[in-house]
Motif scaffolding. Sequence first.
Motif, PDB file in Angstrom:
ATOM      1  N   MET A   1       1.566  28.054  44.936  1.00 13.29           N
ATOM      2  CA  MET A   1       1.406  27.767  43.502  1.00 13.29           C
ATOM      3  C   MET A   1       1.695  26.298  43.212  1.00 13.29           C
ATOM      4  O   MET A   1       1.002  25.659  42.421  1.00 13.29           O
TER       5      MET A   1
ATOM      6  N   GLY B   1      -1.291  23.714  42.444  1.00 10.56           N
ATOM      7  CA  GLY B   1      -1.163  23.116  41.105  1.00 10.56           C
ATOM      8  C   GLY B   1      -1.436  21.615  41.154  1.00 10.56           C
ATOM      9  O   GLY B   1      -2.202  21.076  40.348  1.00 10.56           O
TER      10      GLY B   1
ATOM     11  N   LEU C   1      -5.071  21.033  41.905  1.00 15.67           N
ATOM     12  CA  LEU C   1      -5.908  21.341  40.731  1.00 15.67           C
ATOM     13  C   LEU C   1      -5.882  20.212  39.701  1.00 15.67           C
ATOM     14  O   LEU C   1      -6.883  19.968  39.026  1.00 15.67           O
TER      15      LEU C   1
ATOM     16  N   ALA D   1      -8.687  27.367  41.877  1.00 11.49           N
ATOM     17  CA  ALA D   1      -8.382  27.927  40.549  1.00 11.49           C
ATOM     18  C   ALA D   1      -8.302  29.453  40.630  1.00 11.49           C
ATOM     19  O   ALA D   1      -7.398  30.070  40.055  1.00 11.49           O
TER      20      ALA D   1
ATOM     21  N   GLY E   1      -4.880  31.287  40.066  1.00 12.35           N
ATOM     22  CA  GLY E   1      -4.833  32.172  38.894  1.00 12.35           C
ATOM     23  C   GLY E   1      -4.546  33.615  39.299  1.00 12.35           C
ATOM     24  O   GLY E   1      -3.733  34.301  38.679  1.00 12.35           O
TER      25      GLY E   1
ATOM     26  N   VAL F   1      -1.357  35.898  38.245  1.00  8.18           N
ATOM     27  CA  VAL F   1      -1.457  37.195  37.563  1.00  8.18           C
ATOM     28  C   VAL F   1      -0.810  38.291  38.422  1.00  8.18           C
ATOM     29  O   VAL F   1      -0.175  39.207  37.904  1.00  8.18           O
TER      30      VAL F   1
ATOM     31  N   ILE G   1       2.747  38.214  37.627  1.00  4.62           N
ATOM     32  CA  ILE G   1       3.017  38.797  36.297  1.00  4.62           C
ATOM     33  C   ILE G   1       2.962  40.326  36.367  1.00  4.62           C
ATOM     34  O   ILE G   1       3.816  41.020  35.804  1.00  4.62           O
TER      35      ILE G   1
HETATM   36  C1  HEM Z   1      -3.689  21.368  36.137  1.00  2.50           C
HETATM   37  C2  HEM Z   1      -3.746  22.415  36.928  1.00  2.50           C
HETATM   38  C3  HEM Z   1      -2.604  23.411  37.117  1.00  2.50           C
HETATM   39  C4  HEM Z   1      -1.297  23.206  37.432  1.00  2.50           C
HETATM   40  C5  HEM Z   1      -0.581  21.873  37.683  1.00  2.50           C
HETATM   41  C6  HEM Z   1      -0.644  24.505  37.526  1.00  2.50           C
HETATM   42  C7  HEM Z   1       0.687  24.733  37.902  1.00  2.50           C
HETATM   43  C8  HEM Z   1       1.286  25.963  37.977  1.00  2.50           C
HETATM   44  C9  HEM Z   1       2.597  26.244  38.510  1.00  2.50           C
HETATM   45  C10 HEM Z   1       3.556  25.224  39.104  1.00  2.50           C
HETATM   46  C11 HEM Z   1       2.822  27.589  38.373  1.00  2.50           C
HETATM   47  C12 HEM Z   1       4.061  28.368  38.803  1.00  2.50           C
HETATM   48  C13 HEM Z   1       4.966  28.611  37.623  1.00  2.50           C
HETATM   49  C14 HEM Z   1       6.176  29.446  37.999  1.00  2.50           C
HETATM   50  O1  HEM Z   1       6.225  30.033  39.083  1.00  2.50           O
HETATM   51  O2  HEM Z   1       7.096  29.517  37.181  1.00  2.50           O
HETATM   52  C15 HEM Z   1       1.657  28.159  37.741  1.00  2.50           C
HETATM   53  C16 HEM Z   1       1.536  29.476  37.403  1.00  2.50           C
HETATM   54  C17 HEM Z   1       0.362  30.057  36.945  1.00  2.50           C
HETATM   55  N1  HEM Z   1      -0.859  29.442  36.816  1.00  2.50           N
HETATM   56 FE1  HEM Z   1      -1.200  27.474  37.026  1.00  2.50          FE
HETATM   57  N2  HEM Z   1      -1.569  25.471  37.207  1.00  2.50           N
HETATM   58  C18 HEM Z   1      -2.785  24.846  36.957  1.00  2.50           C
HETATM   59  C19 HEM Z   1      -3.990  25.448  36.654  1.00  2.50           C
HETATM   60  C20 HEM Z   1      -4.179  26.811  36.491  1.00  2.50           C
HETATM   61  C21 HEM Z   1      -5.461  27.456  36.294  1.00  2.50           C
HETATM   62  C22 HEM Z   1      -6.826  26.733  36.264  1.00  2.50           C
HETATM   63  C23 HEM Z   1      -5.213  28.789  36.149  1.00  2.50           C
HETATM   64  C24 HEM Z   1      -6.187  29.935  35.914  1.00  2.50           C
HETATM   65  C25 HEM Z   1      -7.291  30.063  36.637  1.00  2.50           C
HETATM   66  C26 HEM Z   1      -3.775  28.975  36.235  1.00  2.50           C
HETATM   67  C27 HEM Z   1      -3.119  30.191  36.125  1.00  2.50           C
HETATM   68  C28 HEM Z   1      -1.772  30.385  36.356  1.00  2.50           C
HETATM   69  C29 HEM Z   1      -1.091  31.657  36.193  1.00  2.50           C
HETATM   70  C30 HEM Z   1      -1.723  32.964  35.714  1.00  2.50           C
HETATM   71  C31 HEM Z   1       0.253  31.445  36.550  1.00  2.50           C
HETATM   72  C32 HEM Z   1       1.399  32.454  36.545  1.00  2.50           C
HETATM   73  C33 HEM Z   1       2.212  32.251  35.290  1.00  2.50           C
HETATM   74  C34 HEM Z   1       3.574  32.855  35.396  1.00  2.50           C
HETATM   75  O3  HEM Z   1       4.096  33.071  36.512  1.00  2.50           O
HETATM   76  O4  HEM Z   1       4.176  33.105  34.328  1.00  2.50           O
HETATM   77  N3  HEM Z   1      -3.172  27.764  36.455  1.00  2.50           N
HETATM   78  N4  HEM Z   1       0.731  27.167  37.515  1.00  2.50           N
END
Ligand code: HEM
Length: 151
Positions: free
Chosen positions: A35, A39, A42, A88, A92, A96, A99
Amino acid sequence: MTAQIDAPRSQRIDPKYNRSRKSRTNFEMIAWLFMRISGVILIVLIFGHLFTNLLVGDGVHAIDWGFVAGKWASPLWQIWDLAMLWFAMLHGTNGVRTIINDYAEKDRTRFWLKGILYIVTAFIIILGTLVIFTFDPCMVTGKEYGFCPAG
Ligand code: HEM
């Protein structure tokens, strides 16, 4: 007034919340790391994509069928879009999945929600990958742009 907060893991966890009992691998650690790494990747892919599509040249006004055809004629943008799609979707989906694991309490509910999630993810990744590599600009309306053979 002061609040007393227990030290992490000082309380016994009710076994019904312990869903990783049978896990003998470090899959969750790798998923956590993925992740963070995906991230960062992305950020580069998405902002590079937005910059070239919306800001360079005529910007958003230049986007049409021919614009897409022109981009996908280049292996660079095919690979860029492929990486964006895969990262992505996997990022994503893994988010999910986390979650669902956190909030769905019944084994069966988690099984079905994750099953549907994985099927939809696989479908979108396969379809998107096929579109990127089999896209033919002359298929339907490309002829209007003059880059397709006559007839
Ligand atoms: C700029 C691009 C992105 C960055 C830097 C990023 C970063 C992150 C990070 C660091 C987490 C982990 C959070 C945690 O474990 O507490 C996360 C969780 C997540 N990301 Fe991203 N993300 C990006 C783009 C996306 C995209 C494009 C999607 C959907 C296709 C997405 C969907 C999710 C989901 C569903 C989670 C789980 C949320 C949760 O644990 O509450 N993200 N993201």
